[in-house]
Design a protein around this motif. Structure first.
Motif, PDB file in Angstrom:
ATOM      1  N   CYS A 104     -15.766  31.109 -26.615  1.00 14.28           N
ATOM      2  CA  CYS A 104     -15.321  32.480 -26.882  1.00 14.28           C
ATOM      3  C   CYS A 104     -15.851  32.975 -28.220  1.00 14.28           C
ATOM      4  O   CYS A 104     -15.875  34.182 -28.468  1.00 14.28           O
ATOM      5  CB  CYS A 104     -13.796  32.551 -26.858  1.00 14.28           C
ATOM      6  N   PHE A 105     -16.296  32.053 -29.089  1.00 12.38           N
ATOM      7  CA  PHE A 105     -16.813  32.428 -30.408  1.00 12.38           C
ATOM      8  C   PHE A 105     -18.319  32.646 -30.312  1.00 12.38           C
ATOM      9  O   PHE A 105     -19.082  31.700 -30.141  1.00 12.38           O
ATOM     10  CB  PHE A 105     -16.488  31.348 -31.441  1.00 12.38           C
ATOM     11  N   ARG A 113     -12.133  26.546 -38.648  1.00  4.79           N
ATOM     12  CA  ARG A 113     -12.685  25.443 -39.433  1.00  4.79           C
ATOM     13  C   ARG A 113     -12.218  24.091 -38.926  1.00  4.79           C
ATOM     14  O   ARG A 113     -12.824  23.069 -39.239  1.00  4.79           O
ATOM     15  CB  ARG A 113     -12.298  25.615 -40.909  1.00  4.79           C
ATOM     16  N   GLN A 114     -11.127  24.072 -38.162  1.00  4.08           N
ATOM     17  CA  GLN A 114     -10.595  22.822 -37.622  1.00  4.08           C
ATOM     18  C   GLN A 114     -10.162  23.050 -36.172  1.00  4.08           C
ATOM     19  O   GLN A 114      -9.823  24.172 -35.783  1.00  4.08           O
ATOM     20  CB  GLN A 114      -9.395  22.325 -38.447  1.00  4.08           C
ATOM     21  N   PRO A 115     -10.136  21.995 -35.361  1.00  2.00           N
ATOM     22  CA  PRO A 115      -9.694  22.145 -33.973  1.00  2.00           C
ATOM     23  C   PRO A 115      -8.180  22.283 -33.871  1.00  2.00           C
ATOM     24  O   PRO A 115      -7.442  21.920 -34.797  1.00  2.00           O
ATOM     25  CB  PRO A 115     -10.176  20.845 -33.316  1.00  2.00           C
ATOM     26  N   LEU A 116      -7.723  22.834 -32.747  1.00  2.00           N
ATOM     27  CA  LEU A 116      -6.312  22.986 -32.388  1.00  2.00           C
ATOM     28  C   LEU A 116      -5.558  23.955 -33.296  1.00  2.00           C
ATOM     29  O   LEU A 116      -4.345  24.115 -33.152  1.00  2.00           O
ATOM     30  CB  LEU A 116      -5.591  21.626 -32.385  1.00  2.00           C
ATOM     31  N   SER A 216      -9.366  24.025 -24.506  1.00  2.00           N
ATOM     32  CA  SER A 216      -8.690  25.011 -25.349  1.00  2.00           C
ATOM     33  C   SER A 216      -8.399  24.388 -26.707  1.00  2.00           C
ATOM     34  O   SER A 216      -8.390  23.165 -26.857  1.00  2.00           O
ATOM     35  CB  SER A 216      -7.395  25.500 -24.691  1.00  2.00           C
ATOM     36  N   GLY A 217      -8.156  25.271 -27.693  1.00  2.00           N
ATOM     37  CA  GLY A 217      -7.955  24.799 -29.056  1.00  2.00           C
ATOM     38  C   GLY A 217      -9.244  24.385 -29.729  1.00  2.00           C
ATOM     39  O   GLY A 217      -9.235  23.591 -30.668  1.00  2.00           O
ATOM     40  N   VAL A 218     -10.375  24.946 -29.279  1.00  2.00           N
ATOM     41  CA  VAL A 218     -11.678  24.491 -29.764  1.00  2.00           C
ATOM     42  C   VAL A 218     -12.039  25.151 -31.092  1.00  2.00           C
ATOM     43  O   VAL A 218     -11.528  26.216 -31.453  1.00  2.00           O
ATOM     44  CB  VAL A 218     -12.786  24.784 -28.731  1.00  2.00           C
ATOM     45  N   ASP A 219     -12.953  24.504 -31.801  1.00  2.00           N
ATOM     46  CA  ASP A 219     -13.558  25.073 -33.007  1.00  2.00           C
ATOM     47  C   ASP A 219     -15.075  25.023 -32.867  1.00  2.00           C
ATOM     48  O   ASP A 219     -15.793  24.714 -33.817  1.00  2.00           O
ATOM     49  CB  ASP A 219     -13.105  24.317 -34.260  1.00  2.00           C
ATOM     50  N   LEU A 220     -15.563  25.344 -31.673  1.00  2.00           N
ATOM     51  CA  LEU A 220     -16.978  25.224 -31.334  1.00  2.00           C
ATOM     52  C   LEU A 220     -17.575  26.603 -31.082  1.00  2.00           C
ATOM     53  O   LEU A 220     -17.009  27.412 -30.343  1.00  2.00           O
ATOM     54  CB  LEU A 220     -17.154  24.357 -30.083  1.00  2.00           C
TER      55      LEU A 220
END
Length: 390
Positions: A104-105, A113-116, A216-220
């Motif tokens: 989504c990014f 900057r961090q996951p979840l 879900s909860g991604v930082d990618l």
């Protein structure tokens, strides 16, 4: 006419002869079969030994090749000065991505900057069918979370690092957002600018379908190359009593004060959603707006963006301290002219933030090319998710 006793004796003799003949034939066939079995066993043993010999030969050849490469790298070229003492050349382990992230990014800016941290942040990992068969993903849906190993492919120094690693110098220290720009050793941070640009994130497994996994909860960021996925194991991956530095224990260090959506944004978003919803990972414009709120609940600006608007006011306060005149327009510290942009799901979300960390989301416009990509959208996953949704 022969007496009955003679006929019985003749029949008995014929039967005995037939039994003897059959026995001889059976023994002969058994002998042939035994010989054939021994021949096949010998052939199999020879084939096994040949395969083992070839395997040993390949291993020896690979070892010899590695030694030869190491020696060749140690030897300086004719146009280079011979070093006083040649260092041992490190081994190289070339890898290729097995999949790509559809996130989504759309850009790095705004990616957590961090996951979840942003629970609504979703992404699909689409695996290469040529490298990862669908059977390789069987069982992954039974886990609640998984680890993702990936490449920081948007680092600006990748070409230099890979094409000429000898001239690519590692920055030993990097600026840390939580420390307001103070530096820390790179290996004591999660900076993407590392000796090897490899990232590690944990995410929630929402669904698995064929060659794709919904997380879900991604930082990618979108387009991230994936090297591997491993299931998250709570009994070994969660460490009780794990300690962190004091500067990481401060809650809400980057949290904003408030988020407000303007009337113009509320009217503009549905118009964008008509074009973006087909390939979006979100069921509705309202859910997408919730994503925006979660993302902006943390100050996603870079350190330079955080400092530059307020630096004027710091200088103003200094000038007043020394009795010098200052521009009246610099007195409130709101910096109303600064507009920031967040790109999500092909939509450009513009917002302002004042010195008190209060955010006003002002507009939403469709980015060029949005909706023209082949992506796994919400409709792809709806049946897998069931009535409960995400």
């Amino acid at each position: 006419m022969a007496p009955p006793q003679s006929l019985a004796a003749a029949a008995l003799a014929a039967t005995a002869a037939a039994v003897v003949f059959s026995s001889l034939l059976y023994r002969r066939k058994c002998g042939h079969l035994a010989t054939r079995v021994r021949e096949l066993e010998a052939t199999l043993a020879a084939a096994v030994e040949k395969a083992a010999s070839e395997r040993r030969g390949r291993v020896r050849a690979q070892q010899s090749l590695r030694r030869a490469l190491a020696l060749s790298e140690k030897e300086p070229r004719a146009d280079e000065a011979r070093p006083a003492k040649a260092a041992a050349a490190p081994a190289s382990y070339p890898m290729e991505p097995i999949g790509t992230v559809q996130s989504c990014f759309s850009t790095r800016n705004g990616t957590p900057r961090q996951p979840l941290v942003v629970t609504l942040a979703r992404a699909t990992v689409a695996f290469d069918p040529g490298r990862v068969p669908a059977a390789a993903l069987e069982g992954l849906a039974s886990y609640s979370h998984c680890w993702i190993l990936y490449v920081f492919h948007l680092n600006t120094d990748l070409d230099k690092m890979w094409k000429d690693p000898a001239r690519s110098k590692l920055k030993a220290k990097v600026r840390v957002p939580r420390l307001k720009g103070k530096k820390m050793g790179v290996l004591a941070t999660r900076s993407p600018h590392r000796p090897n640009p490899i990232g590690l994130s944990v995410a929630k497994v929402e669904a698995v379908d064929g060659h794709a996994v919904l997380l879900s909860g991604v930082d990618l960021v979108d387009g991230t190359p994936v090297l591997d996925i491993k299931p998250y194991l709570p009994y070994s991956d969660s460490v009780k009593g794990a300690a962190v530095p004091g500067w990481l224990e401060v809650d809400g260090a980057l949290a904003v004060e408030s988020i407000h959506f303007s009337e113009h944004f509320i009217s503009a978003l549905p118009l964008c959603w008509v074009h973006a919803q087909k390939q979006s990972l979100y069921a509705s414009a309202d859910e997408f707006q919730d994503l925006i709120k979660q993302v902006l609940s943390w100050d996603i600006r870079s350190l330079s963006q955080q400092i530059r608007p307020h630096q004027v006011n710091m200088e103003t306060e200094t000038n007043h301290h020394y009795g010098e005149e200052a521009d009246e327009n610099q007195g409130d510290g709101a910096c109303p002219g600064v507009i920031y942009h967040l790109h999500l799901e092909g939509i450009d979300v513009s917002y302002r933030i004042d010195q008190g960390s209060n955010i006003v989301v002002e507009d939403a416009t469709l980015l060029p090319g949005a909706g023209n990509q082949n992506r796994h959208g919400y409709l792809t996953w709806r049946d897998k998710l069931g009535s409960s949704g995400l």
